[in-house]
Design an enzyme around this catalytic site. Structure first.
Site, PDB file in Angstrom:
ATOM      1  N   HIS A 187      -2.716  -1.735  -0.633  1.00 30.56           N
ATOM      2  CA  HIS A 187      -2.705  -0.512   0.180  1.00 30.56           C
ATOM      3  C   HIS A 187      -3.137   0.701  -0.659  1.00 30.56           C
ATOM      4  O   HIS A 187      -2.515   1.746  -0.676  1.00 30.56           O
ATOM      5  CB  HIS A 187      -1.296  -0.306   0.779  1.00 30.56           C
ATOM      6  CG  HIS A 187      -1.201   0.671   1.913  1.00 30.56           C
ATOM      7  ND1 HIS A 187      -1.016   2.014   1.725  1.00 30.56           N
ATOM      8  CD2 HIS A 187      -1.250   0.518   3.255  1.00 30.56           C
ATOM      9  CE1 HIS A 187      -0.933   2.631   2.894  1.00 30.56           C
ATOM     10  NE2 HIS A 187      -1.076   1.747   3.849  1.00 30.56           N
TER      11      HIS A 187
ATOM     12  N   ASP B  46      -3.197   2.130  10.825  1.00 27.35           N
ATOM     13  CA  ASP B  46      -3.868   1.249   9.855  1.00 27.35           C
ATOM     14  C   ASP B  46      -3.232  -0.140   9.770  1.00 27.35           C
ATOM     15  O   ASP B  46      -3.794  -1.039   9.154  1.00 27.35           O
ATOM     16  CB  ASP B  46      -3.941   1.908   8.447  1.00 27.35           C
ATOM     17  CG  ASP B  46      -2.616   2.369   7.894  1.00 27.35           C
ATOM     18  OD1 ASP B  46      -1.729   2.723   8.686  1.00 27.35           O
ATOM     19  OD2 ASP B  46      -2.454   2.378   6.653  1.00 27.35           O
TER      20      ASP B  46
ATOM     21  N   HIS C 216       1.962   2.425  12.351  1.00 29.58           N
ATOM     22  CA  HIS C 216       0.937   3.382  11.948  1.00 29.58           C
ATOM     23  C   HIS C 216      -0.389   2.651  12.163  1.00 29.58           C
ATOM     24  O   HIS C 216      -0.492   1.456  11.870  1.00 29.58           O
ATOM     25  CB  HIS C 216       1.096   3.790  10.476  1.00 29.58           C
ATOM     26  CG  HIS C 216       2.151   4.832  10.252  1.00 29.58           C
ATOM     27  ND1 HIS C 216       2.834   4.976   9.076  1.00 29.58           N
ATOM     28  CD2 HIS C 216       2.646   5.788  11.096  1.00 29.58           C
ATOM     29  CE1 HIS C 216       3.703   5.981   9.182  1.00 29.58           C
ATOM     30  NE2 HIS C 216       3.611   6.484  10.392  1.00 29.58           N
TER      31      HIS C 216
HETATM   32 ZN   LIG Z   1      -0.508   2.172   5.833  1.00 29.41          ZN
HETATM   33 ZN   LIG Z   2       2.392   3.699   7.250  1.00 30.38          ZN
END
Ligand SMILES: [Zn+2]
Ligand SMILES: [Zn+2]
Length: 306
Positions: A263, A65, A63
């Protein structure tokens, strides 16, 4: 001494308070990166860590990020004429994604890039191991464990005296060889040293729903960096993420010493998140900001590079 530097502590997308995930482990002159979100190059520069020192990058999943900062890092290493190879590790599809990613743009790396696609694995390096384990995030995703090798106990003067010996240069020889003969008697290193010291164990979950594998691999860890994107289930909705309570529960059950809540969704301010976490979580935890450093020795100590 091991240092954990939180370069990006937010999740999903950056906001003015925090960047997306990247965690640097500084150990014996080497830098290991766990995830490399967009903007990691700038975060490294603020933290005064040279990208040239990075030898291994472990990506938890693809992903944006968690990996979009890779390109600028590799381009800068090339501009600086890096020659040392770089190792990139990740879950299923890592070969394909990295290959396609590196094909874009007018540049070629000046150094070799070794890509390692992992399932659950145990990688052995000089004084530590990295273990990968599967987590649950709707796409192939891994968590990682840094496990320092256990160290031998220090020399015990009482034990040395009991054997009728005196401290001397023979200790150095015994340390290298493991056993030596003195006056016709074989002495093993364990005969004259104390209890071995457990190596440091740090776990990073990456993105995941609460899952059993995390609990299993975090068993008695010194530090568990667990994603806790949301403060409650309503905010989490159908996404494959964890809440503060769930991360806390896993830390409790796995008997980890210190939980790191990581996160955080961009919607929460630091103060709001901290207030709620203090209300919800009974386990010992910290909420790092970008550029906080956790130094782990006998004890741990948190400070900021800013
Ligand atoms: Zn993430
Ligand atoms: Zn993720």
């Amino acid at each position: 001494m091991l240092e954990v530097i939180f370069l990006g502590t937010g999740g999903i997308m950056p906001n003015k308070e925090r960047n997306v995930p990247a965690v640097a482990l500084k150990y014996e002159g080497e830098v290991i990166l766990w995830d490399v979100g967009e903007g990691t190059l700038r975060q490294l520069s603020i933290a005064k860590i040279s990208p040239m020192k990075v030898e291994k990058i472990f990506i938890t999943h693809f992903h944006g990020d968690h990996y979009l900062g890779l390109m600028s890092l590799i381009q800068t290493m090339t501009l600086w004429n890096r020659e040392k190879p770089l190792h990139i590790y990740g879950p299923k599809y890592t070969f394909e994604f990295i290959q396609n990613y590196l094909k874009s743009g007018f540049f070629r790396p000046s150094f070799e890039i070794h890509v390692h696609e992992l399932g659950e694995a145990r990688l052995k390096f000089k004084n530590y191991e990295i273990w990968s384990f599967k987590v649950e995030h709707g796409v192939p995703a891994l968590g990682y464990v840094f496990k320092e090798k256990d160290k031998r106990g220090s020399f015990d003067l009482n034990k040395i005296r009991e054997l009728g010996l005196k401290p001397g240069p023979w200790m150095k020889e015994l340390e290298t060889k493991g056993k030596i003969e003195i006056n016709g008697k074989v002495i093993h290193l364990e005969d004259v040293t104390g209890k071995p010291k457990k190596g440091v164990k740090i776990v990073y979950t990456g993105d995941t729903e609460p899952c059993e594998r995390v609990k299993l691999f975090s068993e008695r860890a010194d530090v568990l960096i667990h994603e806790a994107t949301y403060l409650n289930e309503e905010d989490r909705g159908e996404s494959y993420h964890s809440t503060v309570m769930e991360a806390c529960d896993i830390a409790e059950k796995a008997k980890v010493k210190l939980l790191v809540l990581f996160h955080r969704a961009p919607r929460y301010t630091y103060e709001e998140y901290k207030r709620e976490a203090e209300r919800l979580c009974g386990h010992k935890f910290i909420i790092p900001r970008d550029f906080d450093v956790l130094r782990i020795g006998e004890e741990y100590e948190l400070s900021s590079l800013r």
